[in-house]
Design a protein around this motif. Sequence first.
Motif: not given
Length: 273
Positions: A184-196
């Motif tokens: 989750f932390k890895l993808h939150a760097r590329k995408h908006d964390p709230h959206w993810l």
Amino acid sequence: MTWFRIDDGFHGHPKVVQLSLESVGLWALSGAWCAQYLTDGVVSSNTVRRLGGTTENISELVNSGLWNEHSDGWEFKDWADYQPVKAEVEAERSAARERMKRVRAAKKGVTSPDVQPNKHRTTEERSGRSSPEVRIAPPDQLPPTSSSVSKETETPSIDINGLFESAYAAWPKKVQKKKSLDKFKLHARKHDPHWLATQIIMFGKAYAAHVAKEFTPALNVWLNGERWTDDLPESSQRPGRQAPQSRAAQNIDAYWKEFGDDDPSGGMASIDS
């Protein structure tokens, strides 16, 4: 470092099966040499000899259509169609150097081209005395210190762990939580964390409603495969002539049709990617 690419079907290609093993080896070694020295597929006669190539090997490669004659020796046929060319490699290397410059500058506290890292100061500068080349601004002209800047201008931090906990609570299969948090932390760097987090909640509820728990993927597996681009479980696309939608928008429509007005984000944020 560059790579010489060989297709996994090379061993059975009609042009290859008729070659001797020595000629295939010469072709592969020559290709690696061209990739290293960025010759765009041209291999010199001296290099061919150094690699052990014989007249028979060269004839086999030319007759099979893998090599063409060249003024400097020999040339791979259609090199630019399958291998990186010199201009592309040099452009990528230049871009990589610029990225590293920015990274190093950021580590030194340099945030823009107009800001230079600290330099060695003279004895006069360290003692507070100004030399003819150095002018000290009056106190009323000095920029405000960080403590005087209003906290309202600071960018609010995002509670990544809190967002993950909210999303993980909606996921029906509670396994490998730490790995899931790392993904989750890895993808939150590329995408908006709230959206993810919204995507996880939305898919979690759909999995819980339509898929047995033993067939539901672990959250870290789902994140690793970026499966928010998949269809929602058991969702169906209604025929019609509406304007095309993004996969995320289609999933949201399907979610609302399935679960009504329940907001998958819990009011966290918009779910547009």
